[in-house]
Scaffold this active site. Structure first.
Site, PDB file in Angstrom:
ATOM      1  N   GLU A 150     -82.683 -31.925   1.812  1.00 16.04           N
ATOM      2  CA  GLU A 150     -84.103 -31.766   2.125  1.00 16.04           C
ATOM      3  C   GLU A 150     -84.980 -32.121   0.935  1.00 16.04           C
ATOM      4  O   GLU A 150     -84.591 -31.911  -0.205  1.00 16.04           O
ATOM      5  CB  GLU A 150     -84.392 -30.299   2.476  1.00 16.04           C
ATOM      6  CG  GLU A 150     -83.767 -29.864   3.759  1.00 16.04           C
ATOM      7  CD  GLU A 150     -83.930 -28.368   4.006  1.00 16.04           C
ATOM      8  OE1 GLU A 150     -84.900 -27.762   3.507  1.00 16.04           O
ATOM      9  OE2 GLU A 150     -83.064 -27.814   4.689  1.00 16.04           O
ATOM     10  N   CYS A 183     -90.733 -32.129  -3.975  1.00 16.53           N
ATOM     11  CA  CYS A 183     -89.670 -31.213  -4.376  1.00 16.53           C
ATOM     12  C   CYS A 183     -88.351 -31.843  -3.934  1.00 16.53           C
ATOM     13  O   CYS A 183     -88.156 -32.122  -2.748  1.00 16.53           O
ATOM     14  CB  CYS A 183     -89.882 -29.863  -3.683  1.00 16.53           C
ATOM     15  SG  CYS A 183     -88.546 -28.695  -3.979  1.00 16.53           S
ATOM     16  N   CYS A 193     -74.909 -25.630  -2.532  1.00 17.78           N
ATOM     17  CA  CYS A 193     -75.016 -25.016  -3.859  1.00 17.78           C
ATOM     18  C   CYS A 193     -73.921 -23.967  -3.983  1.00 17.78           C
ATOM     19  O   CYS A 193     -73.549 -23.328  -3.004  1.00 17.78           O
ATOM     20  CB  CYS A 193     -76.383 -24.352  -3.993  1.00 17.78           C
ATOM     21  SG  CYS A 193     -76.688 -23.595  -5.599  1.00 17.78           S
ATOM     22  N   CYS A 208     -76.887 -17.149  -4.869  1.00 19.15           N
ATOM     23  CA  CYS A 208     -78.003 -16.185  -4.890  1.00 19.15           C
ATOM     24  C   CYS A 208     -78.141 -15.541  -3.505  1.00 19.15           C
ATOM     25  O   CYS A 208     -78.130 -16.233  -2.485  1.00 19.15           O
ATOM     26  CB  CYS A 208     -79.309 -16.864  -5.280  1.00 19.15           C
ATOM     27  SG  CYS A 208     -79.264 -17.566  -6.935  1.00 19.15           S
ATOM     28  N   CYS A 233     -80.992 -16.686  -0.876  1.00 19.13           N
ATOM     29  CA  CYS A 233     -81.267 -18.123  -0.760  1.00 19.13           C
ATOM     30  C   CYS A 233     -80.471 -18.765   0.371  1.00 19.13           C
ATOM     31  O   CYS A 233     -79.278 -18.502   0.535  1.00 19.13           O
ATOM     32  CB  CYS A 233     -80.931 -18.806  -2.082  1.00 19.13           C
ATOM     33  SG  CYS A 233     -81.266 -20.569  -2.081  1.00 19.13           S
ATOM     34  N   SER A 293     -85.211 -19.141 -12.984  1.00 16.47           N
ATOM     35  CA  SER A 293     -85.253 -18.161 -11.895  1.00 16.47           C
ATOM     36  C   SER A 293     -84.741 -16.840 -12.430  1.00 16.47           C
ATOM     37  O   SER A 293     -83.533 -16.646 -12.568  1.00 16.47           O
ATOM     38  CB  SER A 293     -84.371 -18.643 -10.733  1.00 16.47           C
ATOM     39  OG  SER A 293     -84.855 -19.885 -10.285  1.00 16.47           O
ATOM     40  N   LEU A 294     -85.661 -15.948 -12.739  1.00 15.70           N
ATOM     41  CA  LEU A 294     -85.276 -14.682 -13.367  1.00 15.70           C
ATOM     42  C   LEU A 294     -85.039 -13.615 -12.290  1.00 15.70           C
ATOM     43  O   LEU A 294     -83.986 -13.007 -12.222  1.00 15.70           O
ATOM     44  CB  LEU A 294     -86.381 -14.264 -14.356  1.00 15.70           C
ATOM     45  CG  LEU A 294     -86.071 -13.139 -15.320  1.00 15.70           C
ATOM     46  CD1 LEU A 294     -84.814 -13.413 -16.129  1.00 15.70           C
ATOM     47  CD2 LEU A 294     -87.264 -12.908 -16.264  1.00 15.70           C
ATOM     48  N   HIS A 295     -86.036 -13.373 -11.467  1.00 15.52           N
ATOM     49  CA  HIS A 295     -85.952 -12.510 -10.278  1.00 15.52           C
ATOM     50  C   HIS A 295     -85.625 -11.036 -10.519  1.00 15.52           C
ATOM     51  O   HIS A 295     -85.593 -10.255  -9.562  1.00 15.52           O
ATOM     52  CB  HIS A 295     -84.979 -13.075  -9.239  1.00 15.52           C
ATOM     53  CG  HIS A 295     -85.285 -14.475  -8.798  1.00 15.52           C
ATOM     54  ND1 HIS A 295     -86.569 -14.919  -8.566  1.00 15.52           N
ATOM     55  CD2 HIS A 295     -84.484 -15.538  -8.537  1.00 15.52           C
ATOM     56  CE1 HIS A 295     -86.526 -16.189  -8.183  1.00 15.52           C
ATOM     57  NE2 HIS A 295     -85.287 -16.593  -8.170  1.00 15.52           N
ATOM     58  N   ASN A 320     -89.454 -15.891   0.868  1.00 15.80           N
ATOM     59  CA  ASN A 320     -89.462 -16.552   2.175  1.00 15.80           C
ATOM     60  C   ASN A 320     -88.348 -15.950   3.009  1.00 15.80           C
ATOM     61  O   ASN A 320     -87.229 -15.786   2.517  1.00 15.80           O
ATOM     62  CB  ASN A 320     -89.182 -18.050   2.013  1.00 15.80           C
ATOM     63  CG  ASN A 320     -90.344 -18.763   1.363  1.00 15.80           C
ATOM     64  OD1 ASN A 320     -91.495 -18.604   1.783  1.00 15.80           O
ATOM     65  ND2 ASN A 320     -90.065 -19.533   0.328  1.00 15.80           N
ATOM     66  N   CYS A 328     -86.633 -24.143   1.119  1.00 16.90           N
ATOM     67  CA  CYS A 328     -85.485 -25.041   1.193  1.00 16.90           C
ATOM     68  C   CYS A 328     -84.243 -24.524   1.879  1.00 16.90           C
ATOM     69  O   CYS A 328     -84.003 -23.345   1.927  1.00 16.90           O
ATOM     70  CB  CYS A 328     -85.123 -25.451  -0.201  1.00 16.90           C
ATOM     71  SG  CYS A 328     -85.548 -27.133  -0.389  1.00 16.90           S
TER      72      CYS A 328
HETATM   73  N1  SAH Z   1     -81.051 -23.751  -8.353  1.00 11.73           N
HETATM   74  C1  SAH Z   1     -82.361 -23.742  -8.903  1.00 11.73           C
HETATM   75  C2  SAH Z   1     -83.409 -24.426  -8.038  1.00 11.73           C
HETATM   76  C3  SAH Z   1     -83.432 -24.158  -6.584  1.00 11.73           C
HETATM   77  S1  SAH Z   1     -84.392 -22.963  -5.802  1.00 11.73           S
HETATM   78  C4  SAH Z   1     -82.796 -22.338  -9.229  1.00 11.73           C
HETATM   79  O1  SAH Z   1     -82.096 -21.409  -8.874  1.00 11.73           O
HETATM   80  O2  SAH Z   1     -83.812 -22.175  -9.896  1.00 11.73           O
HETATM   81  C5  SAH Z   1     -86.030 -22.896  -6.340  1.00 11.73           C
HETATM   82  C6  SAH Z   1     -86.547 -21.465  -6.444  1.00 11.73           C
HETATM   83  O3  SAH Z   1     -86.644 -20.808  -5.173  1.00 11.73           O
HETATM   84  C7  SAH Z   1     -85.646 -20.566  -7.292  1.00 11.73           C
HETATM   85  O4  SAH Z   1     -86.426 -19.763  -8.128  1.00 11.73           O
HETATM   86  C8  SAH Z   1     -84.961 -19.728  -6.233  1.00 11.73           C
HETATM   87  O5  SAH Z   1     -84.433 -18.547  -6.762  1.00 11.73           O
HETATM   88  C9  SAH Z   1     -86.084 -19.519  -5.246  1.00 11.73           C
HETATM   89  N2  SAH Z   1     -85.668 -19.074  -3.913  1.00 11.73           N
HETATM   90  C10 SAH Z   1     -84.522 -19.303  -3.251  1.00 11.73           C
HETATM   91  N3  SAH Z   1     -84.539 -18.727  -2.037  1.00 11.73           N
HETATM   92  C11 SAH Z   1     -85.727 -18.115  -1.922  1.00 11.73           C
HETATM   93  C12 SAH Z   1     -86.343 -17.344  -0.897  1.00 11.73           C
HETATM   94  N4  SAH Z   1     -85.738 -17.071   0.251  1.00 11.73           N
HETATM   95  N5  SAH Z   1     -87.594 -16.887  -1.128  1.00 11.73           N
HETATM   96  C13 SAH Z   1     -88.236 -17.129  -2.293  1.00 11.73           C
HETATM   97  N6  SAH Z   1     -87.705 -17.843  -3.280  1.00 11.73           N
HETATM   98  C14 SAH Z   1     -86.461 -18.330  -3.115  1.00 11.73           C
END
Ligand code: SAH
Length: 351
Positions: free
Chosen positions: A98, A111, A118, A122, A125, A220-222, A296, A339
């Protein structure tokens, strides 16, 4: 398939390839043909026969020996709200990825994906649900931008590597892509217009710091603590949060560039005032920016996004400590532009 992918070549490499093709076939191929073919590739032709100023004998030789790895538009969703376009692209081997086209005031942004699937796992995701299928080649990364420019008829000025996949898990191809996309005779998109997002592969962050690039690194810290981060992101079991922050400090020191920390806001998981205070303590004084992303929804996942109030409270804790924060505006909300989900639907349909 033993054919050569010409769409991943720089102009010089194309010149060399044409010289070897000329030797192999005994066909005379003048040097200036490299420039002609290169500019057709940048325009997004998918068939050698579209290269109308190239003689047919050379086109025939190319068809025998080479291919163009331009992704094909398999499906396309256009947002009625803001014009964001989400593409499902089919690759040369039938795999799908995508890309998303977004219009911002500072220019059109694409993007792009960097892998098919992947393996980072996570928990919130969609891209990781079926695991990793394969890496994308540099030409397949470039091809997403070229195919979007061709389809929209608009110029793309910014790229974010935030689609499906972990770019630093596909390090060499990602680096090669960053060089190709920079070429003044190619797409000519400067590094300052490119953001690369990683889930936190610390050894690769350090390696990237030593490459001396001008790109923006997003991390991506989260989560602000090791336990919570490891619960949300398996990668934290390999590289813990202290190591991550120290590799980020190294990156800032080496490049002089600000890091953007992404923090997806998940209700009841990482959006409490305690989390905000802990995050503030980790990032205080660092050359960084925090990007809060309302989660999301992902069908297969049970997490819920944080309330507006929780996000506002969280952000004010950081702002009071003079940490710059933005809340990501959600483009394409009516087409589920986040995504991984379109690709999953296409896999399910075929199954
Ligand atoms: N692998 C890379 C880039 C891909 S995702 C990474 O992990 O950074 C891009 C961003 O979207 C990342 O910060 C990821 O953690 C976040 N992401 C993934 N799924 C998500 C979701 N359901 N809601 C919000 N952010 C999400």
């Amino acid at each position: 398939m033993n054919k050569t992918d010409v769409s991943g070549f720089s102009k010089d490499e194309l010149l060399q390839y044409l010289a070897s093709l000329s030797e192999k076939t005994g066909l005379k191929i003048e040097k200036f043909r490299a420039g002609q073919i290169y500019s057709w590739l940048v325009k997004g032709v998918s068939d050698f026969d579209e290269m109308t100023n190239v003689p047919s004998r050379i086109r025939e030789a190319l068809k025998e020996d080479a291919y163009i790895a331009l992704p094909k538009v398999k499906a396309k969703l256009v947002s009625k709200i803001d014009g964001t376009i989400k593409y499902l692209f089919e690759l040369y081997d039938g795999e799908c990825i995508e890309s998303v086209f977004m219009r911002y005031e500072h220019g059109n942004t694409v993007c792009i994906s960097t892998q098919v699937g992947c393996r980072m796992g996570c928990t919130f995701c969609a891209s990781t649900l079926g695991g990793l299928v394969r890496n994308l080649t540099p030409s397949e990364m470039l091809g997403q931008v070229i195919a979007v420019e061709k389809d929209t008829g608009e110029r793309v000025s910014n790229i974010v590597m935030m689609g499906i996949g972990e770019p630093l898990d596909n390090y060499d191809n990602t680096l090669r892509f960053l060089k190709l996309v920079n070429d003044p005779e190619g797409l000519n998109i400067g590094q300052r217009h490119i953001s690369l997002s990683t889930c936190g592969l610390c050894d690769k962050i350090r390696k990237l710091a030593d490459e001396n690039l001008q790109i923006t690194l997003s991390v991506s810290l989260h989560a602000p603590s090791q336990d919570l981060r490891a619960h949300l992101m398996p990668v934290a079991r390999k590289f813990d949060i202290d190591e991550l922050i120290s590799s980020c400090r190294y990156y800032i020191e080496k490049t002089g560039r600000r890091i953007s920390f992404e923090y997806s806001m998940i209700h009841g998981e990482n959006d409490t005032p305690e989390c905000a205070a802990a995050l503030r303590d980790i990032l205080k004084g660092m050359l960084c920016h925090v990007n809060l992303i309302p989660l999301n929804d992902v069908r297969e996942r049970s997490y819920v996004k944080s309330s507006k109030e929780a996000i506002e409270k969280f952000s004010s804790v950081l702002e009071k400590a003079h940490i710059t924060v933005t809340v990501r505006r959600r483009l394409g909300s009516d087409i589920n532009a986040s995504c991984g989900q379109l690709r999953r639907d296409s896999i399910k349909e075929e199954a």
